[in-house]
Design a protein around this motif. Sequence first.
Motif, short mmCIF file in Angstrom:
data_model
loop_
_atom_site.label_atom_id
_atom_site.label_comp_id
_atom_site.label_asym_id
_atom_site.label_seq_id
_atom_site.Cartn_x
_atom_site.Cartn_y
_atom_site.Cartn_z
N GLU A 1 0.83 -1.21 0.00
CA GLU A 1 0.00 0.00 0.00
C GLU A 1 0.86 1.26 0.00
OE1 GLU A 1 -2.57 2.36 3.31
OE2 GLU A 1 -2.83 0.18 3.29
N LEU A 2 1.93 1.26 0.81
CA LEU A 2 2.82 2.41 0.89
C LEU A 2 3.56 2.63 -0.43
CD1 LEU A 2 4.20 1.80 4.49
CD2 LEU A 2 2.91 3.81 3.77
N LEU A 3 4.02 1.55 -1.07
CA LEU A 3 4.70 1.68 -2.36
C LEU A 3 3.75 2.19 -3.43
CD1 LEU A 3 6.95 -1.54 -2.33
CD2 LEU A 3 7.70 0.83 -2.10
N ASP A 4 2.50 1.74 -3.38
CA ASP A 4 1.47 2.27 -4.30
C ASP A 4 1.29 3.77 -4.07
OD1 ASP A 4 0.99 -0.15 -5.52
OD2 ASP A 4 -0.71 -0.68 -4.24
N HIS A 5 1.29 4.19 -2.80
CA HIS A 5 1.12 5.59 -2.43
C HIS A 5 2.16 6.48 -3.09
CE1 HIS A 5 -1.98 7.05 0.12
NE2 HIS A 5 -1.78 6.20 1.12
N VAL A 6 3.41 5.98 -3.12
CA VAL A 6 4.51 6.81 -3.65
C VAL A 6 4.81 6.52 -5.12
CG1 VAL A 6 5.55 7.10 -1.36
CG2 VAL A 6 6.33 5.23 -2.83
N GLY A 7 3.93 5.77 -5.78
CA GLY A 7 4.07 5.55 -7.21
C GLY A 7 5.11 4.56 -7.62
N LEU A 8 5.39 3.54 -6.77
CA LEU A 8 6.35 2.50 -7.11
C LEU A 8 5.65 1.16 -7.28
CD1 LEU A 8 9.36 3.31 -4.73
CD2 LEU A 8 9.27 3.65 -7.20
N ASP A 9 6.24 0.31 -8.10
CA ASP A 9 5.68 -1.01 -8.36
C ASP A 9 5.88 -1.90 -7.12
OD1 ASP A 9 5.01 -3.56 -9.26
OD2 ASP A 9 5.82 -3.21 -11.27
N ALA A 10 4.77 -2.34 -6.53
CA ALA A 10 4.84 -3.14 -5.30
C ALA A 10 5.55 -4.47 -5.52
CB ALA A 10 3.44 -3.37 -4.75
N SER A 11 5.59 -4.94 -6.77
CA SER A 11 6.26 -6.22 -7.04
C SER A 11 7.78 -6.10 -6.89
CB SER A 11 5.91 -6.72 -8.45
OG SER A 11 6.45 -5.84 -9.42
N HIS A 12 8.30 -4.87 -6.77
CA HIS A 12 9.75 -4.64 -6.63
C HIS A 12 10.18 -4.55 -5.16
CE1 HIS A 12 9.81 -2.67 -10.90
NE2 HIS A 12 9.66 -3.98 -10.93
N MET A 13 9.29 -4.91 -4.22
CA MET A 13 9.60 -4.72 -2.80
C MET A 13 10.75 -5.59 -2.32
SD MET A 13 6.60 -6.65 -0.62
CE MET A 13 5.21 -5.79 -1.36
N HIS A 14 11.11 -6.63 -3.07
CA HIS A 14 12.21 -7.49 -2.64
C HIS A 14 13.53 -7.13 -3.33
CE1 HIS A 14 9.45 -9.77 -0.25
NE2 HIS A 14 8.68 -10.00 -1.29
N ARG A 15 13.53 -6.03 -4.07
CA ARG A 15 14.78 -5.53 -4.64
C ARG A 15 15.54 -4.71 -3.60
NH1 ARG A 15 13.45 -3.37 -10.78
NH2 ARG A 15 12.68 -5.34 -11.65
N TYR A 16 16.78 -4.35 -3.95
CA TYR A 16 17.65 -3.58 -3.05
C TYR A 16 17.83 -2.15 -3.57
CZ TYR A 16 18.54 -7.94 -0.66
OH TYR A 16 18.37 -9.10 0.06
N PRO A 17 18.19 -1.19 -2.70
CA PRO A 17 18.26 0.22 -3.11
C PRO A 17 19.07 0.48 -4.38
CG PRO A 17 18.44 0.08 -0.74
CD PRO A 17 18.44 -1.34 -1.25
N HIS A 18 20.21 -0.23 -4.56
CA HIS A 18 21.07 0.06 -5.72
C HIS A 18 20.39 -0.30 -7.04
CE1 HIS A 18 21.95 -4.29 -5.34
NE2 HIS A 18 22.25 -4.22 -6.62
N GLN A 19 19.28 -1.05 -6.99
CA GLN A 19 18.58 -1.45 -8.20
C GLN A 19 17.55 -0.41 -8.65
OE1 GLN A 19 17.75 -5.45 -6.33
NE2 GLN A 19 18.25 -6.18 -8.38
N PHE A 20 17.53 0.74 -7.97
CA PHE A 20 16.58 1.80 -8.30
C PHE A 20 17.33 3.08 -8.68
CE2 PHE A 20 14.39 -1.09 -5.50
CZ PHE A 20 13.09 -1.16 -6.02
N SER A 21 16.65 3.97 -9.41
CA SER A 21 17.23 5.27 -9.74
C SER A 21 17.19 6.18 -8.51
CB SER A 21 16.43 5.92 -10.88
OG SER A 21 15.15 6.31 -10.40
N GLY A 22 17.84 7.35 -8.61
CA GLY A 22 17.86 8.30 -7.49
C GLY A 22 16.47 8.74 -7.09
N GLY A 23 15.63 9.05 -8.08
CA GLY A 23 14.26 9.48 -7.80
C GLY A 23 13.45 8.38 -7.14
N GLN A 24 13.64 7.13 -7.59
CA GLN A 24 12.93 6.01 -7.00
C GLN A 24 13.39 5.75 -5.57
OE1 GLN A 24 13.92 3.19 -10.11
NE2 GLN A 24 11.81 3.14 -10.85
N ARG A 25 14.69 5.91 -5.31
CA ARG A 25 15.20 5.73 -3.95
C ARG A 25 14.60 6.77 -3.01
NH1 ARG A 25 20.22 4.01 -6.50
NH2 ARG A 25 20.99 6.15 -6.56
#
Length: 540
Positions: free
Chosen positions: A396-420
Motif C-alpha cells: 500500500e505504501l509503495l502504491d502511495h509513492v508511485g512504485l511497483d509493489a512487485s519490486h519490494m524485494h529488490r535492493y536500493p542500488h537497483q533503483f534510480s535516485g528518484g525512486q530511492r
Amino acid sequence: MSHLLEVKNLTVDFHTAQGTVHAVRDVSWHLDRGETLAILGESGSGKSVSASAIMNLIDTPPGEIVSGEILFEGRDILKMSDQERRNLNGQRIAMIFQDPLSHLNPVYTVGFQIAEMMTAHGTPKAKARERTLELLKRVGIPDYENKVDTYPHQFSGGQRQRLMIAMALAMKPDILIADEPTTALDVTVQAQILELLEELQEETGMGLLLITHDLGVVAEVADRVVVMNKGEIVESGTATQVYKAPVHPYTKKLIAAVPGEGEMAQPVGGEEPILKIEGLSKAYGAFTALDSATLTVLPRETVAIVGESGSGKSTLAKTILRLEDATGGAAFYEGRDLVTMAPADLFDLRREIQMVFQDPTQSLNPRMSVFDIISEAFVIHPEILPKSEWKAKVKELLDHVGLDASHMHRYPHQFSGGQRQRIAIARALALAPRLIICDEAVSALDVSIQAQVIQLLKRLQEELGLSYLFIAHDLPLVRDFAHRVVVMQGGRIVEQGPVREIFENPKEQYTKDLLAASPHPDPEVQAERRKARMQLEKTA
C-alpha cells in the motif's frame, strides 16, 4: 576551420548480466575555443558517459566504445596511445566532477593534490607550490596561505568545488569539462562558481563543456545546448532557441517541469500549531550554530526553510528531532516540549515526526530489501501492526509513492535516485506521521523527477493531512511548494512570512540577495538580470 573538440557518431555500450545497455548512441557535437556548450538531460541520458569517453574514464569491461571518433584539434584521441592520453588529460583537457568530496583524497592536503597535477606533468615542486597558492587565491579560498596545508574535510561544499576548479585549471587546459558542478550548492555559492568559470574562460579562452540538468545554469552560461535522452541527441541549438522554441517532446517536458512559474499557495490558518519553536538554540563550545529560532508549523502546512550552507537549517531540523540536544529554548509538539521530554516518551512520539534525508543512497541500508527497509518501522514499534499484515501495508505504501509493489524485494542500488527518494518517503509514511521534515530531499534530483516527487508530497498532504518542514536551497521550488518561508543566516532567522510576501516583497537585504542569485531558466531574462547585477556592482 576545424573545431577545438568534435565528437562524431559516438556509440558506447555497457555489457551487464541483464544484457547490453546502449548508454550513448550515434552522438555527434562540437566545441569551439572560448565557447560554452551545455549537454542537458536527466540521469541516465548519457551526458556523463560522453564526457567519460573523452577523458578515458570508461571502465572496459563492462563498458565498450563501439564506434565513433573524438577529435581534439583534428586528432582522434581514441586512437592515441595510453601515454599520449595521459599527457592530454589534465594538461590540455581537464574535468571538474559533481561530488568534490568523493574525488579529493582525504589523506592528502589540498595543496599537495593541486601541486601533484603539475608535478605529474613535469613542473618542478617549487614552481608547482607557487602556482598552487596563486590558484587558491584566484578561486577565492579565504586565508589561502594557511589553508593550503589543510585537508578536504576542513572546507565547505562550495569551497571544495573551488578546490576542484583550481586543480582542473592548474595546467591551463584548452578544454574544461564541468560535470554537474553546482548541483548541491546554495544559490549564492552557485552564482559565485558560475561567475568564476566565466571569468577564467575569458582569461584563458578555454572551451567549457558543461554537463547539467539545471536550465537556470544553462541560461546563465551556455552559448549552445545539446539535449540528450536515452543516449541520443534529441535537440540542439542556442540556449535561447532551445528554451523559447523547443521542438522535441522531451525538451518540452523538461522545460514544463521547471519550478517557479506556478501559482503560489495561499496561507494556511485557523488552527493551533502542530509545532511551536521558541528561542531554540544549539552551541558547539564557543560556536553558536542555532541562535534563538522561533517559528510555528500549522496542520496541513508546508513551511520552507531557506538559507546558505552554514545558516543553521539542518541544525534546526536535527535539534527538533533530538538528533542533537538543544542548549536553550523549547520545541513544542502539540503542547509537549521535545527538548525536555523523557527518552521513553520521545520514543513513542517519534512515530508522529519523521524525516526524509537529502541523500537516499546514504540513508537507505544497502543490505536491506525495500520490504525490510519499510517494515523496519513495524519491528521497532510492534504494537502498530501484526506481522501478518506487513506485506499488505508495504504494498500500500509503495502504491502511495508511485512504485511497483512487485519490486519490494529488490535492493536500493537497483533503483534510480528518484525512486530511492520515493522509497525513503514510503519509509517515513510507514508510521503514519503527522509531521515530516524534508532536509534537501529533492536537491540532487533531475528537474522532472523533482517535479514528480513534489507533486507526490502535495498529494500526500491533501490525502493524509501531513505538515512539512521543508529545508531547501532551490528557491523556485520553494515558491511553488511552500505556504510560508523562513529565511536563515548565520544560525538566526532573519525573515519569515507567507510565500508571496517573501518572494514579491522581501524586507531583508540577505533575502533579496538570495532571490537575485537564483538563476532564471529563460536566457533572455537571465541576461537582463546579469546586466542589472553588473550595473549594481559598478555603482557600488
